[in-house]
Structures are given as structure tokens and as C-alpha cells.
Scaffold this active site. Structure first.
Site, PDB file in Angstrom:
ATOM      1  N   GLY A   1     -13.859   9.617   7.263  1.00 46.92           N
ATOM      2  CA  GLY A   1     -14.258   8.212   7.235  1.00 46.92           C
ATOM      3  C   GLY A   1     -14.671   7.718   5.860  1.00 46.92           C
ATOM      4  N   SER A   2     -14.134   8.334   4.807  1.00 49.13           N
ATOM      5  CA  SER A   2     -14.534   7.861   3.471  1.00 49.13           C
ATOM      6  C   SER A   2     -14.018   6.442   3.218  1.00 49.13           C
ATOM      7  CB  SER A   2     -14.062   8.821   2.379  1.00 49.13           C
ATOM      8  OG  SER A   2     -12.672   8.775   2.225  1.00 49.13           O
ATOM      9  N   ASN A   3     -12.878   6.097   3.795  1.00 50.78           N
ATOM     10  CA  ASN A   3     -12.384   4.720   3.637  1.00 50.78           C
ATOM     11  C   ASN A   3     -13.281   3.738   4.391  1.00 50.78           C
ATOM     12  OD1 ASN A   3      -9.691   4.400   2.081  1.00 50.78           O
ATOM     13  ND2 ASN A   3      -9.477   6.315   3.221  1.00 50.78           N
TER      14      ASN A   3
ATOM     15  N   MET B   1      -5.225   9.224  13.486  1.00 45.96           N
ATOM     16  CA  MET B   1      -3.985   9.981  13.371  1.00 45.96           C
ATOM     17  C   MET B   1      -3.051   9.819  14.581  1.00 45.96           C
ATOM     18  SD  MET B   1      -4.605  11.131  10.419  1.00 45.96           S
ATOM     19  CE  MET B   1      -3.432  12.425  10.080  1.00 45.96           C
ATOM     20  N   ARG B   2      -3.004   8.638  15.152  1.00 46.49           N
ATOM     21  CA  ARG B   2      -2.133   8.418  16.308  1.00 46.49           C
ATOM     22  C   ARG B   2      -1.220   7.229  16.065  1.00 46.49           C
ATOM     23  NH1 ARG B   2      -3.457  10.987  20.890  1.00 46.49           N
ATOM     24  NH2 ARG B   2      -5.220  12.356  20.516  1.00 46.49           N
TER      25      ARG B   2
ATOM     26  N   HIS C   1      -1.850   4.695   3.664  1.00 44.36           N
ATOM     27  CA  HIS C   1      -1.115   5.968   3.692  1.00 44.36           C
ATOM     28  C   HIS C   1      -1.084   6.553   2.282  1.00 44.36           C
ATOM     29  CE1 HIS C   1       1.755   8.850   5.274  1.00 44.36           C
ATOM     30  NE2 HIS C   1       2.435   8.703   4.160  1.00 44.36           N
TER      31      HIS C   1
ATOM     32  N   ILE D   1       0.290   3.886  17.059  1.00 47.00           N
ATOM     33  CA  ILE D   1      -0.202   2.774  17.891  1.00 47.00           C
ATOM     34  C   ILE D   1       0.912   2.398  18.880  1.00 47.00           C
ATOM     35  CG2 ILE D   1      -1.006   0.377  17.847  1.00 47.00           C
ATOM     36  CD1 ILE D   1      -3.006   2.292  16.550  1.00 47.00           C
TER      37      ILE D   1
ATOM     38  N   LYS E   1      -1.117   6.900  26.870  1.00 47.86           N
ATOM     39  CA  LYS E   1      -1.570   6.063  25.750  1.00 47.86           C
ATOM     40  C   LYS E   1      -1.911   4.645  26.211  1.00 47.86           C
ATOM     41  CE  LYS E   1       0.765   6.614  21.900  1.00 47.86           C
ATOM     42  NZ  LYS E   1       0.341   6.928  20.541  1.00 47.86           N
TER      43      LYS E   1
ATOM     44  N   ASN F   1      -2.658  -0.306   7.929  1.00 48.00           N
ATOM     45  CA  ASN F   1      -2.841   1.141   7.762  1.00 48.00           C
ATOM     46  C   ASN F   1      -2.800   1.476   6.277  1.00 48.00           C
ATOM     47  OD1 ASN F   1      -3.055   3.910   8.526  1.00 48.00           O
ATOM     48  ND2 ASN F   1      -0.859   4.158   8.167  1.00 48.00           N
TER      49      ASN F   1
HETATM   50  C1  GRF Z   1      -6.587   8.811   4.049  1.00 49.34           C
HETATM   51  O1  GRF Z   1      -6.058   9.644   3.058  1.00 49.34           O
HETATM   52  C2  GRF Z   1      -5.548   7.847   4.530  1.00 49.34           C
HETATM   53  O2  GRF Z   1      -4.582   7.560   3.584  1.00 49.34           O
HETATM   54  C3  GRF Z   1      -4.929   8.572   5.708  1.00 49.34           C
HETATM   55  O3  GRF Z   1      -5.996   9.272   6.289  1.00 49.34           O
HETATM   56  C4  GRF Z   1      -6.962   9.582   5.300  1.00 49.34           C
HETATM   57  C5  GRF Z   1      -8.312   9.170   5.825  1.00 49.34           C
HETATM   58  O4  GRF Z   1      -9.341   9.577   4.975  1.00 49.34           O
HETATM   59  N1  GRF Z   1      -4.286   7.636   6.591  1.00 49.34           N
HETATM   60  P1  GRF Z   1     -10.853   9.218   5.278  1.00 49.34           P
HETATM   61  O5  GRF Z   1     -11.170   9.723   6.676  1.00 49.34           O
HETATM   62  O6  GRF Z   1     -11.001   7.724   5.174  1.00 49.34           O
HETATM   63  O7  GRF Z   1     -11.640   9.935   4.232  1.00 49.34           O
END
Ligand code: GRF
Length: 188
Positions: A12-14, A88-89, A107, A91, A65, A105
């Protein structure tokens, strides 16, 4: 103010970078809920620590789903935009039809290169000298939706996975908030 829902299953760093941008008043949105299919993930723990509402579920407890996506939708009242951040799914049509062109999203590659799982590993295995980060709208494919923005990154000779992942994350954290800001402004 517009509401977003963040879907996260990993560290969840993002999510944290987006929430920090809100706290720093760089981003004028409200995180209505964090949704996760991994109830014990670090992302969920951090959301709780930050007093963000969460909805977590175990996909194995649903028939399919469609069933769990219907349940997710119950937690998305007044949500204007879904932000996938390590969910990681794929949609499914239930969520896609309800949130047409309203799902983003991020990536870790320069799409259309290195779609799918372990994009960083794919780039390293390929001996690529350039990779990057892409933010795109989500469609029914895997990492195939319309690209909104990208940023590239050199891969240094003898670069380790650890250092590349770290640099990719740094780029992600800046790029995602910038794109969310732009998309939200367009919705207003
Ligand atoms: C990120 O690298 C993103 O590009 C990918 O999943 C990762 C999530 O990282 N879709 P975090 O959990 O936000 O650290």
C-alpha cells in the site's frame, strides 16, 4: 469534493503516497474507502492507522467474481473514481459496467511492454535498458486500457531487482497523484 476508493492488497505504498498528498493539500479528494481482498495486508493496517474506512473480503467465500464485486459495489456509494493500487485481480464486468472509464490502474512498466505479473522481473530478464511506470484506465483486458500518462526510467547495468523496484516506486508515488489530480479535475 470528489470521492475515490482505493483498491490495494499489498504494502500500500501508493495508497500512502496518495493519502499524504491529500494531507499536504496537494490533492483535493476524499478517500471514501480502501477495499482489499487481503484482510491482513499492510495496506489495510495502514488504512486503519490512518482512520480510513476499509472493506475487506475473502474471495474464496464467494461463489464467483460477480458476487464479490456486487458486495464491493455496496461499499462504493458516492464514489466518483476507483484507484487500483496493487489490487492483483482482473476487474470483472460487474464493476466495469458500473464504473465505466472511472477506474485507474498503475503498472510498473512502459505499457504495452511487460503486461501482467512481475513486470519488473520481465524487464530485468529481458535485459532491458529502459522501463517505467504507466497509469491507464482499466478495461476488460490485463493492463490494456487507454494510457493516461507514463514516465520512463533507465535500468542501470547490474541493477538489482531491489534497487529497480525502489526507484519504480518513487516514480509511481509522484506520477499517480499527478494523474489522479488531472482526472478528478476533468470530472468536476
Ligand atoms: C505497484 O508497483 C503497482 O505498479 C502495481 O502494484 C504495486 C503496488 O505497490 N500495480 P504498493 O502496494 O502500492 O506498494
Amino acid at each position: 469534493m470528489k470521492n475515490i476508493a482505493i483498491f490495494a492488497s499489498g504494502t500500500g505504498s501508493n495508497f500512502i503516497a496518495i493519502h499524504d498528498a491529500i494531507l499536504d493539500k496537494e490533492l483535493d479528494v476524499n478517500i471514501k474507502v480502501l477495499i482489499s481482498d487481503k484482510p491482513h495486508s499492510i495496506a489495510v493496517k495502514n488504512a486503519e492507522l490512518r482512520n480510513i474506512n476499509t472493506f475487506t473480503f475473502n474471495p474464496k467465500e464467494y461463489k464467483n467474481k460477480q458476487e464479490f464485486e456486487l458486495e464491493i459495489i455496496n461499499h462504493l456509494n458516492n464514489v466518483d473514481l476507483i484507484v487500483l493500487a496493487g489490487y492483483m485481480r482482473i476487474i470483472g464486468p460487474t464493476l466495469l459496467n458500473k464504473f465505466k472509464n472511472k477506474i485507474l490502474n498503475i503498472h510498473p512498466s512502459l505499457l504495452p511492454k511487460y503486461k501482467g505479473m512481475d513486470a519488473v522481473g520481465q524487464a530485468l530478464k529481458d535485459n532491458a535498458t529502459l522501463t517505467g511506470v504507466t497509469v491507464h484506465y482499466v478495461d476488460s483486458g490485463m493492463d490494456t486500457g487507454l494510457i493516461i500518462d507514463q514516465e520512463s526510467l533507465m535500468i542501470y547495468p547490474n541493477e538489482t531487482r531491489e534497487s529497480l523496484e525502489k526507484r519504480i516506486h518513487q516514480v509511481e508515488h509522484k506520477l499517480y497523484k499527478k494523474v489522479i489530480k488531472k482526472v478528478i479535475e476533468e470530472l468536476s
